[in-house]
Enzyme design. Structure first.
Site, PDB file in Angstrom:
ATOM      1  CE  LYS A  28     -12.677   2.329  -3.552  1.00 27.25           C
ATOM      2  NZ  LYS A  28     -13.399   1.183  -3.006  1.00 27.25           N
TER       3      LYS A  28
ATOM      4  CD  GLU B 157      -6.015   6.949  -8.145  1.00 28.38           C
ATOM      5  OE1 GLU B 157      -6.793   6.536  -9.024  1.00 28.38           O
ATOM      6  OE2 GLU B 157      -6.406   7.525  -7.124  1.00 28.38           O
TER       7      GLU B 157
ATOM      8  CG  ASN C 108      -3.980   7.913   2.519  1.00 26.61           C
ATOM      9  OD1 ASN C 108      -3.791   8.955   1.912  1.00 26.61           O
ATOM     10  ND2 ASN C 108      -3.118   6.899   2.500  1.00 26.61           N
TER      11      ASN C 108
ATOM     12  CD  GLU D  62     -14.308   9.544  -0.774  1.00 24.48           C
ATOM     13  OE1 GLU D  62     -13.114   9.287  -1.044  1.00 24.48           O
ATOM     14  OE2 GLU D  62     -14.814   9.311   0.335  1.00 24.48           O
TER      15      GLU D  62
ATOM     16  CD  GLU E 178     -12.510   5.694  -2.413  1.00 24.80           C
ATOM     17  OE1 GLU E 178     -11.839   4.720  -2.787  1.00 24.80           O
ATOM     18  OE2 GLU E 178     -12.615   6.025  -1.227  1.00 24.80           O
TER      19      GLU E 178
ATOM     20  CG  ASN F  36     -16.592   5.720  -0.193  1.00 24.09           C
ATOM     21  OD1 ASN F  36     -15.896   4.731  -0.406  1.00 24.09           O
ATOM     22  ND2 ASN F  36     -16.084   6.890   0.129  1.00 24.09           N
TER      23      ASN F  36
ATOM     24  CG  PHE G 281      -1.640  10.857  15.433  1.00 20.39           C
ATOM     25  CD1 PHE G 281      -2.739  11.587  15.827  1.00 20.39           C
ATOM     26  CD2 PHE G 281      -0.530  11.534  14.948  1.00 20.39           C
ATOM     27  CE1 PHE G 281      -2.741  12.967  15.739  1.00 20.39           C
ATOM     28  CE2 PHE G 281      -0.522  12.914  14.846  1.00 20.39           C
ATOM     29  CZ  PHE G 281      -1.636  13.634  15.250  1.00 20.39           C
TER      30      PHE G 281
END
Length: 672
Positions: A116, A200, A235, A275, A288, A290, A348
């Site tokens: 990354k 970041e 996320n 993305e 990023e 993928n 969750f």
């Protein structure tokens, strides 16, 4: 073209790849661990090879085992799916050394984009907009906190080799940066074998929009428009759609051009995704790339008509892309809901166990809509603690966003799961939410709308009346069944009662039955107390069936009933309502019954899900403050921090690091 390929994955993505391979006339090989011996992907494959124990690190992540399986079966190529070895450049290189084709991008592209930190440097050089941040690897928590302050809070702490929401934390202050670094690094090490972390700037109130790209080995690169994935929790994407309701043609073109520029910069030669994080002003920044097939790829397939798995296989075999950019359009709208084994009513938390019932909505494609279900499970199968908690992906397509949403709402109502906790009610509530309907999305949607967790969709007066009529129909069907059972000494109900009292949640609804005729198109005609309008209800349902389908005043309704002591539990549109249907004269007596009081567990720390204890942070006799970290439990590759709910003193500790615990196991006890 290949004659045989091996799919180095499991679950729904393995099944998805096999379907396309079979359509292309290519034989398939599955690999499986002990936990997946009877899994659907094993049954679908032409051949299957055992690769080890349940932990992925001892089976699916062992490149040598995968290569041995290829040699043993004669597989000429490997499709990695997503996760596991899908973005592992060393694995791609190892395959190449033994003459086996990797169905994915070249090794250099994987390395450049998989790191990354390096990917942002390459993106900037290719003219792609990038987010401000620290360009180098962060060594420790104190450095993370210092650099975060320099960038300016909030910041995103991310694993360099990360993906799928693993190894990511948002930090809003110094303390959160310290803890976020440790948790992100630990998750990254366990999930990817790489604990490098970078930081970041976190763009507030952002939207997550990604561009699907496709390249070949002859220098051709195109994009297949965008997907919006702004509905996320921790996320991890929850609902995706294509196209984005946010983009205009100009912004879409700019994003597509930048995505293709980045793909060309690394010689990209497969399906991949670039993305972006987008501000509400339509500014956008590279997040990023993928270098694999995305979980949400079906929505792109539905609006373009392009089978991405087929394109990956053809490109890997050396074929040129048969598609040009001008061939790619946008046909209608598609939505995907990820069905997870997570209990939304317990914050969750992952849920494992046996799928006692698995009844997905029927797949179809007609002039109105398309329903697609991608899954790797079957009824009676097990949801394991060792892997990702995804059960299925439910996708709908229609001419408009409203049509795709309507099809999704109905399909979620008809998705029957039992035996484990699952997020279907939550997904149904999201699809029905005004913000989703009005396209007012951001990655903070779930945190903003459900700050205290999910407790079910709210029960409006209109919804209460619909469910009350469905409940009355269910109860009348049950009584009719009892009346016709052989060997009974007397009829259960004799004459059908005229007046009924229906308690649903906090509501009490009185209904008068005007007519009941099993042979009529309107099985039931009733009126609510104080109203004159006749409510016409029709249905076909037998006691024991998991799904009640009917019509109320001509409107179709699909409700899931579950029998409870003295009543029933009804699920519809994210609402889970406790309902009791009684003749009016019995309702008054029922109100006098005592209410059972739940046991007090306030002095206990219970394990919220089946999982592995990573650490215990306190000792017996220690005084703890509200919010203090007590223990960390790992389940399904995610670390969950358990905190003190109030000030107390630890009186006993019943678990240590390394223990495997069941749900509600007592980790520690308190006094005071």
């Amino acid at each position: 073209m290949f004659k045989k390929i091996l799919i180095a994955n499991r679950g729904e993505i393995a099944c998805r790849v096999m379907r396309t391979a079979k359509q292309m006339g290519i034989a398939t090989v599955a690999v499986y661990s002990d936990a997946d011996r009877n899994a659907l992907h094993v049954k679908m494959a032409d051949e299957a090879v055992y690769v080890g124990p349940p932990p992925a690190s001892e089976s699916y992540l062992l490149a040598d085992k995968i290569i041995e399986a290829c040699k043993a079966t004669g597989a000429q190529a490997v499709h990695p799916g997503y996760g596991f070895l899908s973005e592992n450049a060393s694995f791609a290189a190892a395959l190449d050394r033994v003459g086996i084709t990797f169905i994915g991008p070249n090794r250099v592209a994987i390395e450049e984009m998989g790191d990354k930190i390096r990917s942002k440097q390459v993106a900037a050089a290719a003219g792609v907009s990038t987010v401000p941040g620290a360009p180098d690897t962060i060594e420790n928590a104190e450095e993370a906190a210092r650099i975060s302050a320099e960038i300016g809070f909030p910041v995103m702490i991310k694993a360099s080799a990360g993906g799928g929401g693993k190894g990511m934390r948002i930090a809003w202050d110094h303390d959160e940066a310290l803890e976020g670094f440790e948790r992100a690094r630990s998750e990254a090490a366990s999930s990817f074998g790489d604990d490098r972390i970078f930081i970041e700037k976190f763009i507030e109130n952002p939207r997550h929009i990604e561009i699907q790209v496709l390249g070949d080995k002859h220098g051709n690169v195109i994009h297949l428009n965008e997907r919006e994935c702004s509905i996320q929790r921790r996320n991890q994407k929850v609902i995706e759609e294509a196209p984005s309701p946010f983009l205009d043609p100009e912004t879409r073109a700019k994003m597509g051009e930048q995505a293709c520029a980045l793909a060309r910069a690394v010689g990209y030669d497969s399906a991949g995704t670039v993305e972006f994080v987008a501000g509400q002003d339509k500014s956008f920044y590279f997040l990023e790339m993928n270098t694999r097939l995305q979980v949400e790829h079906p929505v792109t397939e539905l609006i373009t008509g392009v089978d991405l798995v087929e394109q990956m296989i053809r490109v890997a075999a050396g074929e040129k892309l048969s598609l040009k950019q001008s061939d790619i359009g946008i046909d209608g709208w598609a939505t995907e809901s990820r069905i997870y084994a997570e209990d939304p009513y317990r914050n969750f938390l992952p849920s494992i166990g046996r799928l006692v019932r698995f009844q997905a909505p029927a797949e179809k494609s007609d002039d109105q809509s398309t329903i697609r279900v991608d899954t790797g499970v079957v009824e009676g199968g097990d949801i394991s603690m060792f892997y990702d908690p995804m059960i299925a992906k439910l996708c709908t397509h229609a001419a408009t966003r409203e049509g795709a949403n309507a099809a999704m709402a109905t399909a979620l109502d008809e998705f029957v799961l039992d035996g484990i906790g699952h997020n279907v009610p939550f997904l149904a509530a999201l699809i029905d939410h005004p913000r989703w309907q009005n396209r007012q999305l951001s990655t903070g949607f779930i945190a903003e709308e459900y700050p205290d967790g999910f407790e079910g969709a709210s029960l409006s007066d209109e919804a209460a009346k619909k469910l009350a009529l469905a409940a009355l129909a269910l109860e009348l069907s049950r009584k009719d069944r009892l009346d016709h059972m052989t060997g009974r000494l007397r009829a259960h109900s004799g004459i059908v009662k005229k007046n009924w009292a229906i308690s649903i949640g906090e509501n009490s609804i009185n209904v008068e039955v005007k007519a009941l005729d099993a042979n009529s198109s309107d099985n039931l005609i009733a009126v609510f107390e104080g109203e004159d309008v006749e409510q016409k209800v029709s249905w076909e349902w037998q006691p024991g069936e998991p799904l009640w389908r009917g019509q109320i005043n001509g409107e179709a309704l699909s409700v899931q009933p579950k029998k409870t002591p003295g009543g029933m539990l009804l699920s519809w549109r994210g609402i889970t309502a406790d309902v009791r249907v009684l003749p009016s004269e019995l309702s008054a007596l029922n109100a006098l019954m005592p209410i059972k009081i739940a046991p007090d567990t306030s002095n206990l720390l219970l394990c919220p899900m089946p999982g592995l204890v990573v650490s215990v942070s306190v000792e017996v006799g220690q005084e703890v403050k509200a919010g203090q970290t007590l223990a960390v439990v790992e389940a399904m590759k995610m670390e969950n921090v358990l905190r003190a709910e109030r000030d107390a003193t630890v009186s006993a500790i019943n678990a240590v690091a390394g223990d495997s615990l069941a749900v509600d196991a007592v980790i520690m006890e308190f006094e005071g």
